[in-house]
Enzyme design. Sequence first.
Site: not given
Lengths: 508, 508
Positions: B269-270, B273, B299
């Site tokens: 997830h990170e 980003h 997101e």
Amino acid sequence: MATEASTESAPEAYDELVAKVKRISNVQNAAGVLGWDQQVMMPDEGTPARSQQLSALSAISHELLVEDGIGDLLDDLDSADLSEEQAAVVREVRREFERAARVPTELVQEISETSSEALPAWKEAKAENDFSKFAPLLERHVELKREYAEHIDPDKDPYEVLFAEFEPCLPLEQAEEILDEVRETLVPMIDEIRESESDLATDAFAGTFDEDEQMELSRSTLDTLGYPWERGRIDVAPHPFSTGTMFDARVTTRFDESDPLGAVFSTIHEFGHATYTHGLPDEQYGTPLGEARDLSVHESQSRLWENHVGRSQAFWQQFLPTFQEHFSQSEDVTVEEAYEAANQVYEDNLIRVEADELTYHMHIIIRFEIERMLISGDLDVEDVPEVWNDKYEEYLGVRPETDSEGCLQDIHWSHGNFGYFPTYSLGSVMAAQLFAAAEEDIDDLDGQIREGEFDDLHEWLTSNVHSHGQRYETNDLVVEATGEDFVADYFLDYVTEKYGELYDLDSA
Amino acid sequence: MATEASTESAPEAYDELVAKVKRISNVQNAAGVLGWDQQVMMPDEGTPARSQQLSALSAISHELLVEDGIGDLLDDLDSADLSEEQAAVVREVRREFERAARVPTELVQEISETSSEALPAWKEAKAENDFSKFAPLLERHVELKREYAEHIDPDKDPYEVLFAEFEPCLPLEQAEEILDEVRETLVPMIDEIRESESDLATDAFAGTFDEDEQMELSRSTLDTLGYPWERGRIDVAPHPFSTGTMFDARVTTRFDESDPLGAVFSTIHEFGHATYTHGLPDEQYGTPLGEARDLSVHESQSRLWENHVGRSQAFWQQFLPTFQEHFSQSEDVTVEEAYEAANQVYEDNLIRVEADELTYHMHIIIRFEIERMLISGDLDVEDVPEVWNDKYEEYLGVRPETDSEGCLQDIHWSHGNFGYFPTYSLGSVMAAQLFAAAEEDIDDLDGQIREGEFDDLHEWLTSNVHSHGQRYETNDLVVEATGEDFVADYFLDYVTEKYGELYDLDSA
């Protein structure tokens, strides 16, 4: 009437001044965090952005100092009734303001940008032993710093102006006198040691020492000395440093698998710096009373802990078992051997940060001489490596084989810091004077160190040095703490006695 | 004549504007480094100084935006001839300026100070399961944010004003429509799953997984996906986040010994980003063209990598052996079991960041509803825990036993961020639309993922999303990338097909 008016208006202008000064301090402390991150955490390619961030903060801090009404407030406070502490704050701000107001923002920004570019260039040059990769940036720094000094005072020796940036309260002349005395005593002493047939236990810690375990040892060292972990941390940096505020003063260290004492003393040294920062009063954060006096005083704290505590026989009596817990390979080393290993004078040492307590000052003097020639224009940047090597041969009897272990060894010139190095020797000299005074005041300090008991020493240093921040100027601070002017005598007595005994010298 | 004058003056005013904007951006990016440090590196007692540093940078950044002539430059550029890119920069700066100019500096500073105090208070409240330790600061945040919205637009629903801070280019009405569609599809689907007698391999990764090894696995995960280490790093944070610039975009993750997939997906997830940040054009650093579009788009990148890549069968086909290299205890797990474990729908999940792809959106809707009531004044802060727990019982069939796993679980309110949560669901929805378009454009994307080949996907995302920075507004960016308006359809199709198959649902 006039007096009344100035008395009444003083607090208001003073409060306004303090608010502005705190904002500047916050910007500078933010830049300090970015600088720490750059050296300890930042990935390799982060430089372009970091360089611009630091440059923006530097320019903003400069503008806040010279363009945000501080000059007018200082004028308002010129004849105001101020307490001793308030007067000290105004004195410190005025000095900063007057220097800064003379330097154009663009030049400040250019120096900051050059530093950010020079840091990775220096790293690369050092890693690849290629001075030419650093030379253009060093040359730009020299030019910019000459220009900088010219703006501040065109009538003065530019080196004097640059030295005053780091030591504003200590005349260069006084500093030179002290360094002359040091040189006059040390040169023959080092000669005599070189000719002596010493049988010091120089190989007490021979072998290979795991770096992860050295980090654990560094943590234990900080535990032993009383480092407040809730207000700090330890990490690795190629050139160890300490940075921060009383709320968060961090140390860094470095490891060499074949030299565990290097990490121990590096850690203790940075601990000394951090301890000074931690001892500044919380409630004065952001004002000159919450900031350390200048570099010599800062270095006096690191050297006091490194040399007078860390290299003492008393310290090793209690610390050797801790060392041996981490490295059982050294279980047969005795306290006397550890003490000797910690204090051997190297005959072939090329690296300043690995130098012993005596030859160290020769390393400083060489840099000092080269800096003066660079700034005066008597030496071209391209000739630095050769002059450097010649001087090492002349003063220390060794010639560096590479520039990496020669003129590229230190980070300072990549920051454009000229006039900084002498403060290292001055700090060592001051450390001896402070430690002698602490020994007078504290009951059996040597015995306390032998027991691993450092509370009284911390308290003495905090109350006599740290807690004052910049309340006193350097000489006054030394008088307050020791009852005497800042002199070389205590350092000379200390080295003469210690090394006379260690090496059985005739002169002692 | 008038046209000529404005054409001629445009570039100069534009260059001036960009220089000022870059300075602001540098101050904000510096604050970003300080924020990262505060959460990842700073010792416990560093808060008082850090809080003042961040507060000073925030105030300076605000002043540079509203008091440093940007308003006049925007006026000068009002009718200037600008290229499309220049016009986009002016549009973005104008929006920021107009919002900021309406908010007094003191209020901005107060919000920043409250955040710095609220962070450790939230940490303590969460650690001790004591909402009362966080409540006063949450209350202050609510009051300050209401005041804040009132300054910006007293005629609007304050929540709409706050939402626009995170999603300036997406009308709240459009966002609500999309969220309504999501709710209408998901609620019955989750119900059906709850009632289904699934035999998914939910315990495929049962056991204890060493945290140090999970860090190594996280590094391998980043290696697999193509994280550029020379421009980033990974560390541990209680609430994982990503921060930085295209030159240095860092990720954080966290570990739970009993849930190794949690760390894997948190890391992916990170990574998503950070990949967005890395894909912004270097040469636009410091301008809106070098900054990411708003939170939903950000997101969409994290969710695309986490859900559409990381939770796919294709991904586990190539990643499972890597996982098993780190944890041989899982050597008997099959790809199908791993895929099922990665996509199980939890029936008793209380924690948003541990939620599955479906119930996740219920977590968001609960926060969204509570935020709206808090800001409108229909809910008192002291009643938050009860209302929170009631809603969990109502929507998800579970009641938190402690506030630590209830309303204290997330960091966001400690930052005073209201209007932020909905962007999480919007991002997931957008991710599905973008991934569907990428699947159209890229030859056998599923097969590439199966081979661990991510170059084409990186390239597609960079050229269609990342490289634009803020050149397009949100809806236009989606149209540019996918050929269609931003809609819920792709997400609804995706979850209906995927979970219909996994749980053998009638509705699919």
